[in-house]
Scaffold this active site. Structure first.
Site: not given
Length: 276
Positions: A17, A66, A102, A130-132, A153, A155, A219
Site C-alpha cells: 500500500s 480487519k 475490497d 472464507g473472509g475474502a 472443501r 460444505l 497475487y
C-alpha cells in the site's frame, strides 16, 4: 500542514500500500504522507485514540485487524458489516468511520482486465468460503446477473456463508464442479490455493466453456497455477494484483480529495516490488 494516512497490520512489512499511495501522492503533488505502521493487537485501542485526536485523516487496515477494528470504529458502513471486515478508515470530526473497498477493488479489476465481463446473466463460481469470499459475493450480488455457486472443501462452511449473505447463492462441495462447469461464465479463486506452489487437484478446466473468465485474488505469484492452466486452455484470465490497486482508490480520494487512476506505471511499480 502535511495530511497523514497509514496502513496498519501486524506484521506490516509485506504491505504494498505505501508504494501505491506514495505514487499517487507524488503524481498529484500532494503535501501528504502514507506510512506503514506495525500495530500489535493489544495496541489497537491506543492507536484509535491517536486517530480521534486528529493525527491522521484515515488509513487502511490489513491482517490481522480487519475484524478487530469493528468494535473500535464509531460507525461502520453496512456493506462492511455484511462482508464482516473493515479495510478503510476515515476520520471526520474526531469520529472513525469504517468501510470495506475490497468489493470495489474486485469489480474495478475485472472491468479493467475484461471489459464487459458482467454483461448478460452469467452464472459464477467462487472457490473458497472464507473472509475474502464474502467481499466477492457482495460484489457479484451488485453486478452479476445469474446465480453464484460457492464451492468449498467443507460444505458446511459454504452453506453457512450462503445463509448469512442474502442473494442468488448456492453452496456446494468440490465434487459439484464437473456438473456446474459447462454453465459457468466466471470462476473466482478466493482460497489460498495458488500460494507457495499449491494447486487444485480436482479442477478440470477443460470442462469450462471457452469464454469462461478465470480470476484469482492471490497475487503472489502473479500468475498462479490456476491462471497458468486456464491460459493454457485458451481461457481469458485476470490476475489478482489489480484488485489490490483498485481497492485503494476510494480511500485515497476520501483522505486527500483527489480521485487517482490505476495506471500501467503504478502496476509496474508494484509488480517490481513483488519480485524482491
Amino acid at each position: 500542514m502535511t495530511t497523514k494516512a497509514f496502513v496498519i497490520g501486524h506484521p506490516i512489512n509485506h504491505s504494498r500500500s505505501p508504494i501505491i499511495h506514495g505514487t499517487w501522492l507524488a503524481e498529484h503533488a500532494i503535501a501528504g504522507s502514507y506510512e506503514a505502521i506495525n500495530v500489535a493487537p493489544g495496541d489497537l485501542p491506543a492507536f484509535f485514540e491517536r486517530l480521534r485526536s486528529g493525527e491522521f485523516v484515515g488509513g487502511n487496515v490489513t491482517i490481522p485487524h480487519k475484524q478487530a477494528v469493528f468494535a473500535l470504529c464509531d460507525a461502520i458502513d453496512p456493506l462492511a458489516a455484511t462482508i464482516g471486515a473493515v479495510n478503510t478508515l476515515v476520520v471526520t470530526d474526531g469520529k472513525v468511520h469504517g468501510s470495506n473497498t475490497d468489493y470495489l477493488g474486485f469489480l474495478g479489476n475485472l472491468d479493467a482486465g475484461a471489459p464487459g465481463w458482467s454483461e448478460g446473466p452469467n452464472d459464477a463460481m467462487i472457490i473458497g468460503a472464507g473472509g475474502a469470499a464474502r467481499a466477492i459475493l457482495v460484489a457479484l450480488r451488485r453486478r452479476n446477473g445469474g446465480k453464484v455457486h460457492v464451492l468449498n472443501r467443507t460444505l458446511q462452511n459454504a452453506q453457512a456463508l450462503v445463509a448469512e449473505i442474502d442473494g442468488p447463492f448456492e453452496a456446494h462441495g468440490f465434487e459439484a464442479f464437473a456438473e456446474l462447469a459447462p454453465h459457468i461464465g466466471l470462476v473466482v479463486n478466493t482460497s489460498a490455493i495458488g500460494m507457495h506452489g499449491t494447486r487444485f487437484d480436482w479442477l478440470d478446466l477443460a470442462l469450462l466453456a471457452k469464454t469462461t473468465l478465470v480470476t484469482d485474488i492471490v497475487y503472489t505469484p502473479l500468475v498462479t497455477p490456476l491462471l497458468a492452466e486456464a491460459a493454457a486452455h485458451g481461457l481469458p484470465t485476470v490476475d489478482g494484483l489489480g484488485m489490490l490497486l483498485h481497492q485503494a482508490v476510494p480511500g485515497f480520494e476520501a483522505w486527500f480529495g483527489v480521485r487517482p487512476q490505476v495506471t500501467p506505471a503504478l502496476r509496474a511499480a508494484v509488480e517490481a516490488s513483488l519480485e524482491h
